[in-house]
Design a protein around this motif. Structure first.
Motif, PDB file in Angstrom:
ATOM      1  N   ASN A  11       3.916  -3.917  -2.455  1.00 43.00           N
ATOM      2  CA  ASN A  11       3.369  -5.070  -1.747  1.00 43.00           C
ATOM      3  C   ASN A  11       4.333  -5.595  -0.694  1.00 43.00           C
ATOM      4  O   ASN A  11       3.925  -5.997   0.393  1.00 43.00           O
ATOM      5  N   ARG A  12       5.641  -5.585  -1.006  1.00 42.81           N
ATOM      6  CA  ARG A  12       6.624  -6.100  -0.069  1.00 42.81           C
ATOM      7  C   ARG A  12       6.605  -5.306   1.242  1.00 42.81           C
ATOM      8  O   ARG A  12       6.602  -5.879   2.339  1.00 42.81           O
ATOM      9  N   ALA A  13       6.567  -3.984   1.149  1.00 44.06           N
ATOM     10  CA  ALA A  13       6.534  -3.140   2.344  1.00 44.06           C
ATOM     11  C   ALA A  13       5.253  -3.375   3.147  1.00 44.06           C
ATOM     12  O   ALA A  13       5.268  -3.376   4.384  1.00 44.06           O
ATOM     13  N   VAL A  14       4.134  -3.579   2.442  1.00 39.77           N
ATOM     14  CA  VAL A  14       2.855  -3.843   3.114  1.00 39.77           C
ATOM     15  C   VAL A  14       2.932  -5.153   3.897  1.00 39.77           C
ATOM     16  O   VAL A  14       2.539  -5.230   5.061  1.00 39.77           O
ATOM     17  N   GLU A  15       3.471  -6.201   3.253  1.00 41.63           N
ATOM     18  CA  GLU A  15       3.566  -7.508   3.907  1.00 41.63           C
ATOM     19  C   GLU A  15       4.477  -7.460   5.133  1.00 41.63           C
ATOM     20  O   GLU A  15       4.194  -8.081   6.158  1.00 41.63           O
ATOM     21  N   VAL A  18       2.520  -5.771   7.879  1.00 39.53           N
ATOM     22  CA  VAL A  18       1.472  -6.685   8.350  1.00 39.53           C
ATOM     23  C   VAL A  18       2.063  -7.705   9.323  1.00 39.53           C
ATOM     24  O   VAL A  18       1.504  -7.978  10.401  1.00 39.53           O
ATOM     25  N   ALA A  19       3.223  -8.263   8.964  1.00 36.55           N
ATOM     26  CA  ALA A  19       3.870  -9.244   9.837  1.00 36.55           C
ATOM     27  C   ALA A  19       4.286  -8.605  11.165  1.00 36.55           C
ATOM     28  O   ALA A  19       4.114  -9.198  12.242  1.00 36.55           O
ATOM     29  N   LYS A  20       4.821  -7.390  11.113  1.00 38.06           N
ATOM     30  CA  LYS A  20       5.236  -6.704  12.347  1.00 38.06           C
ATOM     31  C   LYS A  20       4.042  -6.426  13.256  1.00 38.06           C
ATOM     32  O   LYS A  20       4.121  -6.576  14.482  1.00 38.06           O
ATOM     33  N   LEU A  21       2.919  -6.009  12.660  1.00 41.97           N
ATOM     34  CA  LEU A  21       1.735  -5.717  13.459  1.00 41.97           C
ATOM     35  C   LEU A  21       1.181  -6.982  14.111  1.00 41.97           C
ATOM     36  O   LEU A  21       0.778  -6.968  15.276  1.00 41.97           O
ATOM     37  N   LEU A  66      -3.854  -3.793   6.605  1.00 41.27           N
ATOM     38  CA  LEU A  66      -3.094  -3.395   7.792  1.00 41.27           C
ATOM     39  C   LEU A  66      -3.978  -3.393   9.038  1.00 41.27           C
ATOM     40  O   LEU A  66      -3.565  -3.836  10.110  1.00 41.27           O
ATOM     41  N   ALA A  67      -5.213  -2.892   8.886  1.00 37.35           N
ATOM     42  CA  ALA A  67      -6.124  -2.827  10.030  1.00 37.35           C
ATOM     43  C   ALA A  67      -6.511  -4.226  10.504  1.00 37.35           C
ATOM     44  O   ALA A  67      -6.648  -4.468  11.708  1.00 37.35           O
TER      45      ALA A  67
END
Length: 371
Positions: A11-15, A18-21, A66-67
């Motif tokens: 989850n941490r990597a996903v978040e 998401v913030a970078k995108l 992510l999308a």
């Protein structure tokens, strides 16, 4: 049942992604696709599942998150769809004990580009080692994931390898498309087009005309890069494109996303170049990695995507009296229809716009068109 994001492994990597995108800290289709594949590899490595549907649900939830973070970066969703396709393929192979390449032996890309190393040698090795899968095992719930994860990690690595070598694979046949003493017109600064032109420069002496692509002026970067590589390069204003088109042999464009109908989103000015090329019967080629193929259509309007840059670069706020009376629109991408394109040059061969829909059917599963 859809898992909550806090329960998703990695989850941490996903978040973080998401913030970078959202902040546009990840710029460019290839960079976004690479980051997405790396996060999905981490999610699959940490995931706990007792059947394949649970894993697919987790990947789809991460992909949807992510999308939604950056809907205009189509390569994020494309990478998720490609990983889901590979996961299902490896699962079906492990269940049946057959080689995964059998279903795709007679694809268009294989027919056009015979002999390209895809997954033949890897699949043969996988098929020799039979995997025993037992879903929903009450005695050992982790046995299913433990048996399947090694081949799933290899499947995701295949996607990463393709992304990392996409420039080389697109440009390896450049000398067959560009001939000596030709004049090539391009617009903007596409890294794929840059690699393609540099590759052709090793074998051919030709001239490139680069439109400066106002107001971003990305053409300046392209002209500098090509000139540094020893290629004869001229930089011209966008207003000169139609006037010089009669002297141009080919138009070479980059794509942000290739749509299911054979059209594509390109940097603003691509529609101008493609329309001028059609008036002069000049062939238009589009260089794009296959990860840019998206099963979406142009749902916005006829001429572009809903992605706009800063209007002050077109009309500055110092023009106070004029700004009050006009609406300034600075679209970032043009939509170029399939009727204006002659060929798409991809890392899997050359394809006419009419073949794009078939390529998408081969690359993604129908269930994943909507994440």
């Amino acid at each position: 049942m859809t898992p909550e994001l806090h329960s998703v492994p990695g989850n941490r990597a996903v978040e973080v992604l998401v913030a970078k995108l959202r902040r546009r800290q990840v710029v460019g289709s290839r960079e976004a696709a690479l980051e997405t594949a790396l996060v999905l590899r981490q999610v699959v490595a940490k995931a706990r599942f007792t059947n394949i549907q649970q894993l697919i649900t987790v990947i789809r939830e991460v992909g949807r998150r992510l999308a939604e973070a950056q809907p205009k970066e189509h390569s994020v969703g494309n990478t998720v769809r490609r990983v889901l396709h590979n996961v299902r393929e490896e699962y079906n192979t492990a269940q049946k004990g057959s080689a995964p390449a059998t279903r795709n032996v007679y694809t268009i890309s294989k027919f056009v580009l015979q002999g390209q190393p895809r997954k033949h040698t890897v699949s043969a090795a996988k098929s020799e080692a039979r995997i025993t899968l037992k879903e929903n095992d009450p005695d050992d719930p982790d046995s299913f994931a433990r048996a399947l994860k090694p081949v799933l990690m290899e499947a995701i690595q295949d996607v990463l390898d393709e992304l990392e070598t996409v420039y080389d694979n697109v440009s390896k046949n450049a000398k067959d498309h560009i001939h000596s003493d030709e004049i090539i017109l391009t617009i903007g600064h596409s890294k794929t087009v840059e690699a393609f032109l540099k590759s052709a420069g090793h074998y051919r002496n030709y001239t490139v005309i680069v439109a400066e692509t106002a107001p971003s002026y990305q053409g300046h970067e392209m002209a500098r890069a090509l000139s540094a590589a020893g290629i004869s390069t001229f930089l011209v204003p966008d207003s000169s494109i139609f006037a010089i088109m009669s002297r141009v042999n080919k138009v070479l464009l980059g794509a942000h996303a290739v749509l299911a109908n054979g059209g594509f989103f390109g940097i603003s000015g691509s529609l101008l170049a493609a329309t001028a090329a059609r008036e002069h019967s000049t062939p238009v080629a589009v260089c794009a990695g296959q990860f840019k193929l998206t099963p979406l259509w142009n749902l916005y309007h006829e001429y572009g995507a809903l992605d706009f840059a800063d209007p002050s670069s077109v009309l500055g706020f110092e023009e106070g009296k004029l700004v009050e009376h006009v609406d300034v629109v600075n679209p970032y991408y043009d939509y170029v229809g399939p009727e204006l394109v002659d060929v798409f040059i991809t890392n899997d061969g050359d394809h006419p716009p009419s073949s794009v829909y078939r390529l998408i059917k081969e690359t993604y599963d129908d269930d994943d068109h909507e994440l």
